[in-house]
Write an enzyme that holds these catalytic residues in place. Structure first.
Site, PDB file in Angstrom:
ATOM      1  N   PHE A 455      70.563  77.140 -16.702  1.00  0.00           N
ATOM      2  CA  PHE A 455      71.664  75.963 -16.068  1.00  0.00           C
ATOM      3  C   PHE A 455      71.569  74.714 -17.230  1.00  0.00           C
ATOM      4  CE2 PHE A 455      74.063  77.028 -11.933  1.00  0.00           C
ATOM      5  CZ  PHE A 455      75.517  77.372 -12.727  1.00  0.00           C
ATOM      6  N   GLU A 456      72.579  73.967 -17.513  1.00  0.00           N
ATOM      7  CA  GLU A 456      72.052  72.747 -18.427  1.00  0.00           C
ATOM      8  C   GLU A 456      71.154  72.105 -19.855  1.00  0.00           C
ATOM      9  OE1 GLU A 456      73.132  69.762 -15.777  1.00  0.00           O
ATOM     10  OE2 GLU A 456      74.425  70.478 -14.819  1.00  0.00           O
ATOM     11  N   GLY A 457      70.827  73.119 -19.862  1.00  0.00           N
ATOM     12  CA  GLY A 457      69.560  73.234 -20.832  1.00  0.00           C
ATOM     13  C   GLY A 457      68.760  74.320 -20.474  1.00  0.00           C
TER      14      GLY A 457
END
Length: 644
Positions: A455-457
């Site tokens: 998630f998110e990178g």
């Protein structure tokens, strides 16, 4: 928690070895002559969306150049009593509500969050924690938002994802940062109290590489609107959303005589004609994640729904993520605390070979590691959150470190918690309850927390992103030397300039380190900070030596760079832990208890740093790369034999 399960666009910057964002009208100082057209296009698009890092504007960024600025994080930037009081009533209500009205195991079994829970959380303001009161939100701080995420993370990851994706990267955060007053008045009350929001970036061929984005936003003839056509994948919250933030490719513009692709951000209502939700995705964990595919067929979006300016979509995304990323580590703190308590209780109660298992070194070592890591995780997460509230400079490195380190550490904690619980850790809560045992959901926690490293990178992208920023000051000084597209006179000038700089800078990295004024710090903590100051200089030397060795090819040495990032992250964690420990002692907590956990963590972190340094000098990176290329080429057929 972000839409794409792939990595965000930072990878483009980190992988391509960008030197510096060129100023308008100036010659680029990165050599793209030997890059593929696709890689060069991706580079230009990502760098055009990037703000140059401030002049070493944060504690963590300074570690890479041998500057140990402990005064930036000490005294620990604790939450003020006034700010704490503002959030207390909501946090107490949220805690009681989760405990008494949210059945996390039932949500996991059914794959659905009851609509009643969603409506009641809206009513208490849980979906508008940071939205100002004038737009019907609670108007609370980043620290209070982090405290809410910690509570949610300790109870149910599905609800955490719903609440977090909605306001960390969904409509609220981009509009708070970039929205017009008209956009805020129109949308923020809706997402604060009534409608779920989502974030749409990833596509089948565009996750970490936004240059491949295919969703088009073509302006109408009169320029009053854009027409969207295409699809988005892995859009978290989509199934429940009423409004989306959508990244789309708008017509390119000409910069310095060359065509540059543009990505633009829009607010799009889900009930817009032509917008269709075509599929709900399902995953290993987060069984109630409302993630899906959305298709746009001639969807008309008014120009006034554009967020920021045309072509600034990636800037919107990256800037939003800089603070949005802090929600995941805050949730990780909550989950890790919960897992530590489960293990503490079990290791005390479970008797094997005549004594509680916590008295066996094999188990005691696991629990000690958990405790030290939880302490450090809380220290770095809420330190960074407090600095965000204080607008204390550019914190993109700190937030990336928090996200990377907390998610990886929490995964290890969940894995070790399952080992401590043994068969009961692997058994589902429902099965445990069915045979009369306490339904401790370690198995669910393990499944649910795995996504946090994506998630998110992803963790790999976070390392490349941090490495890109770590190299920034060096590339500003000497990047032009290696750019064959620049005139020789300009490259020779860079040689002189960089030589002059390093003649002054490099010898200083061998001088004794100064950790700053530590008189107000407990004597037991000072050695750890002196070590961190010394090691920061060693890190700076090592990074310089790597640049001298690999030159412009250093960006390809991703495993090597990841070790330098690992060293800096551990130094950040050591420093934040010491600052946090002193704050706790000053607040009246038992000094012996605080020091035992803080000192354990620092000693453990030093062992990891030693391992990273050893890997920078002696490793199997090249051999591993070559082996992988052989496998990809179809060699080593034996690995494909004997399987179904």
């Amino acid at each position: 928690m972000k839409t794409p399960l792939e990595a965000p666009p930072e990878q483009v910057k980190a992988e391509t070895g960008v030197k510096e964002t060129p100023k308008a009208g100036s010659a680029p100082i990165i050599d793209t002559s030997k890059m593929s057209a696709g890689k060069a296009a991706a580079l230009e698009l990502a760098e055009a969306s990037r703000d140059p890092l401030d002049e070493r504007g944060s504690f963590a960024s300074n570690l890479f150049i041998g500057k140990f600025g402990f005064e930036r994080i000490f005294p620990y930037p604790a939450q003020s009593e006034e700010d704490r009081a503002k959030g207390e009533a909501f946090l107490v209500e949220l805690k009681n509500y989760l405990r008494n009205h949210v059945d996390a195991d039932e949500i996991d079994r059914t794959g659905e969050i009851p609509q009643k829970n969603i409506e009641e959380l809206f009513a208490m303001g849980a979906f508008g924690v940071k939205i100002p009161q004038q737009y019907e939100g609670l108007g609370l701080s980043q620290v209070n938002y982090g405290r809410a995420a910690m509570l949610l993370g300790s109870w149910d990851a599905n609800l955490t994802a719903l609440v977090s994706a909605h306001q960390s990267i969904g409509v609220p955060q981009p509009l708070l940062l970039f929205g017009t007053e008209e956009q805020k008045r129109k949308y923020l009350p809706r997402v604060a109290r009534r409608e779920i929001s989502a974030f749409a970036l990833t596509e089948w061929n565009a996750g970490s590489d936004p240059a491949n984005m295919s969703l088009r936003a073509d302006p109408t003839e009169d320029g009053s609107a854009f027409i969207l056509n295409g699809e988005k994948l892995w859009c978290t919250n989509l199934i429940k959303a009423g409004v989306l933030v959508v990244m789309a490719k708008t017509p390119p513009k000409i910069v310095n005589g060359k065509e540059r692709k543009q990505i633009t951000a829009f607010v799009v209502d889900v009930d817009s004609p032509g917008l269709e939700i075509t599929y709900r995705c399902h995953f290993m964990g987060l069984r109630a994640l409302y993630n899906g595919i959305v298709k746009f067929t001639d969807v008309r979006v008014p120009r006034e729904n554009m967020i920021a300016k045309e072509g600034q979509g990636l800037k919107v995304a990256l800037t939003t993520l800089n603070t949005g990323r802090l929600t995941i580590p805050a949730a990780c703190v909550g989950l890790s605390k919960r897992l530590l308590e489960i293990c503490r209780k079990w290791a005390k109660e479970r008797v094997q070979w005549g004594v509680p298992i916590g008295q066996h070194y094999a188990i005691a070592g696991k629990i000690a590691e958990m405790a030290g890591n939880v302490f450090a995780m809380e220290a770095i997460t809420f330190l960074t959150s407090a600095l965000v509230d204080r607008k204390a400079g550019d914190l993109r490195i700190e937030t990336a470190m928090c996200k990377m380190w907390a998610t990886e550490t929490t995964w290890r904690t969940a894995d070790e918690a399952m080992q401590v619980r043994g068969g009961r850790g692997y058994e589902t809560a429902e099965s445990l309850a069915g045979r009369g045992e306490e339904p401790v959901a370690v198995e669910r926690f393990l499944r649910d927390c795995r996504i946090n490293m994506i998630f998110e990178g992803s963790s790999e992208i976070m390392r490349l992103f941090i490495a890109r920023e770590a190299l920034d000051p060096h590339l500003k000084v000497g990047g032009a030397i290696f750019n064959t597209q620049l005139p020789m006179s300009q490259r020779l000038k860079a040689v002189f300039t960089s030589g002059k700089f390093y003649a002054g800078w490099y010898p200083k990295q061998w001088l004794p380190a100064n950790a700053g004024d530590l008189d107000k710090l407990h004597a037991d903590l000072r050695p750890h900070l002196r070590y961190a100051a010394r090691t920061s200089k060693k890190l700076a030397r090592g990074l310089f030596h790597a640049m001298a060795r690999f030159g412009p090819k250093l960006d390809r040495e991703q495993l090597l760079l990841s070790r330098f990032v690992g060293i800096a992250t551990e130094l950040f964690a050591i420093s934040a832990t010491c600052s946090f420990a002193q704050y706790k002692i000053d607040s009246g907590e038992p000094a012996d208890e605080v020091l035992s956990v803080a000192s354990y963590f620092c000693r453990s972190a030093k062992m990891r740093i030693d391992h990273h340094f050893a890997g920078t000098l002696c490793n199997a990176d090249r051999a591993g790369y070559d082996l992988t290329q052989e496998l990809l080429a179809g060699k080593h057929e034996g690995f494909r034999k004997g399987i179904v």
